[in-house]
Design a protein around this motif. Structure first.
Motif, PDB file in Angstrom:
ATOM      1  N   HIS A 109       0.819  -1.216   0.000  1.00 16.82           N
ATOM      2  CA  HIS A 109       0.000   0.000   0.000  1.00 16.82           C
ATOM      3  C   HIS A 109       0.858   1.274   0.000  1.00 16.82           C
ATOM      4  N   LEU A 110       2.134   1.163   0.347  1.00 14.50           N
ATOM      5  CA  LEU A 110       3.046   2.303   0.281  1.00 14.50           C
ATOM      6  C   LEU A 110       3.920   2.251  -0.972  1.00 14.50           C
ATOM      7  N   ALA A 111       4.266   1.068  -1.394  1.00 16.92           N
ATOM      8  CA  ALA A 111       5.120   0.921  -2.586  1.00 16.92           C
ATOM      9  C   ALA A 111       4.381   1.314  -3.859  1.00 16.92           C
ATOM     10  N   ARG A 112       3.066   1.272  -3.840  1.00 18.19           N
ATOM     11  CA  ARG A 112       2.280   1.511  -5.057  1.00 18.19           C
ATOM     12  C   ARG A 112       2.500   2.888  -5.660  1.00 18.19           C
ATOM     13  N   PHE A 113       2.834   3.876  -4.838  1.00 20.03           N
ATOM     14  CA  PHE A 113       2.946   5.256  -5.336  1.00 20.03           C
ATOM     15  C   PHE A 113       4.044   5.401  -6.385  1.00 20.03           C
ATOM     16  N   ALA A 114       5.065   4.567  -6.295  1.00 19.50           N
ATOM     17  CA  ALA A 114       6.130   4.621  -7.305  1.00 19.50           C
ATOM     18  C   ALA A 114       5.563   4.276  -8.682  1.00 19.50           C
ATOM     19  N   ALA A 115       4.560   3.398  -8.701  1.00 21.18           N
ATOM     20  CA  ALA A 115       3.961   2.988  -9.976  1.00 21.18           C
ATOM     21  C   ALA A 115       2.780   3.853 -10.386  1.00 21.18           C
ATOM     22  N   THR A 116       2.114   4.519  -9.434  1.00 22.70           N
ATOM     23  CA  THR A 116       0.884   5.253  -9.771  1.00 22.70           C
ATOM     24  C   THR A 116       1.062   6.755  -9.951  1.00 22.70           C
ATOM     25  N   HIS A 117       2.223   7.299  -9.630  1.00 26.00           N
ATOM     26  CA  HIS A 117       2.341   8.758  -9.613  1.00 26.00           C
ATOM     27  C   HIS A 117       2.200   9.412 -10.983  1.00 26.00           C
ATOM     28  N   ALA A 118       2.309   8.646 -12.048  1.00 23.86           N
ATOM     29  CA  ALA A 118       2.159   9.235 -13.389  1.00 23.86           C
ATOM     30  C   ALA A 118       0.976   8.634 -14.147  1.00 23.86           C
ATOM     31  N   THR A 119       0.163   7.829 -13.470  1.00 24.49           N
ATOM     32  CA  THR A 119      -0.949   7.144 -14.139  1.00 24.49           C
ATOM     33  C   THR A 119      -2.241   7.341 -13.357  1.00 24.49           C
ATOM     34  N   TRP A 120      -2.657   8.555 -13.228  1.00 22.66           N
ATOM     35  CA  TRP A 120      -3.774   8.875 -12.356  1.00 22.66           C
ATOM     36  C   TRP A 120      -5.135   8.508 -12.921  1.00 22.66           C
ATOM     37  N   THR A 121      -5.232   7.999 -14.139  1.00 26.00           N
ATOM     38  CA  THR A 121      -6.534   7.642 -14.704  1.00 26.00           C
ATOM     39  C   THR A 121      -6.832   6.147 -14.613  1.00 26.00           C
ATOM     40  N   LEU A 122      -5.936   5.369 -14.047  1.00 28.62           N
ATOM     41  CA  LEU A 122      -6.170   3.932 -13.912  1.00 28.62           C
ATOM     42  C   LEU A 122      -7.292   3.658 -12.914  1.00 28.62           C
TER      43      LEU A 122
END
Length: 193
Positions: A109-122
């Motif tokens: 739940h904390l590591a996810r931000f590395a993958a989601t910070h540029a994909t906000w429409t998923l």
């Protein structure tokens, strides 16, 4: 590879708030470039400002502030393995960052931000993810209307206020944060890649 002294300076120089201890430890373990450490401090600092503003404006809002702050402090950690993305475009660091964090024992739940910070429409992107993305843009006064609109809609849903009311307040908050962009850019530039 940067010297530990340069990384230490980037992590401890006066200016933005210090990173959470675990984020700073990971950057030292990974031998992060000083510029990356400086960037992460800046985005973390802006995330701190945004979450404090939200807490004041929306005290009943359910938000994992610690997750936002950790996410902002580590969102680009994958650039330790994709150094070309420190000064150029690329998205390989996103999945690599999440994998690095997981490999170092950081919960998903904390590591996810590395993958989601540029994909906000998923699908499944939470308000916390959106705030890390906004912080990663507004630190240098870059405005992304579609991203900001997603945050505004979430705030309106949570508060029961109109989208327009939420937009006006959020826009004012981002404008205020953006006013310090030149100082932030100078701080980042003072640290070598």
């Amino acid at each position: 590879m940067p010297t530990p002294d340069l990384l230490h300076r980037a992590l401890h120089a006066s200016g933005p708030r210090p990173l959470p201890d675990e984020a700073a430890r990971l950057l030292r373990v990974l031998g992060a470039p000083p510029r990356l450490a400086a960037h992460l401090r800046l985005v973390h600092d802006v995330a701190h400002e945004l979450t404090a503003w939200l807490a004041g404006r929306h005290p009943a809002l359910r938000l994992d502030r610690d997750a936002v702050l950790f996410g902002a402090a580590t969102h680009d950690i994958g650039k330790t393995t994709h150094l070309s993305e420190l000064s150029g475009p690329g998205s390989a660091h996103e999945k690599a960052g999440q994998d690095l964090l997981l490999a170092h024992g950081i919960p998903p739940h904390l590591a996810r931000f590395a993958a989601t910070h540029a994909t906000w429409t998923l699908p499944g992107i939470g308000l916390e993810d959106l705030l890390v993305s906004v912080a990663d843009k507004i630190w240098k006064n870059k405005r992304v209307p579609e991203l900001e609109d997603l945050v505004v809609r979430r705030l309106a849903e949570a508060s029961g206020r109109t989208v327009w009311e939420e937009f006006l307040e959020f826009d004012d908050a981002l404008t205020a944060v953006g006013e310090d962009a030149e100082e932030r850019l100078a701080f980042q530039a003072a640290h070598p890649v």
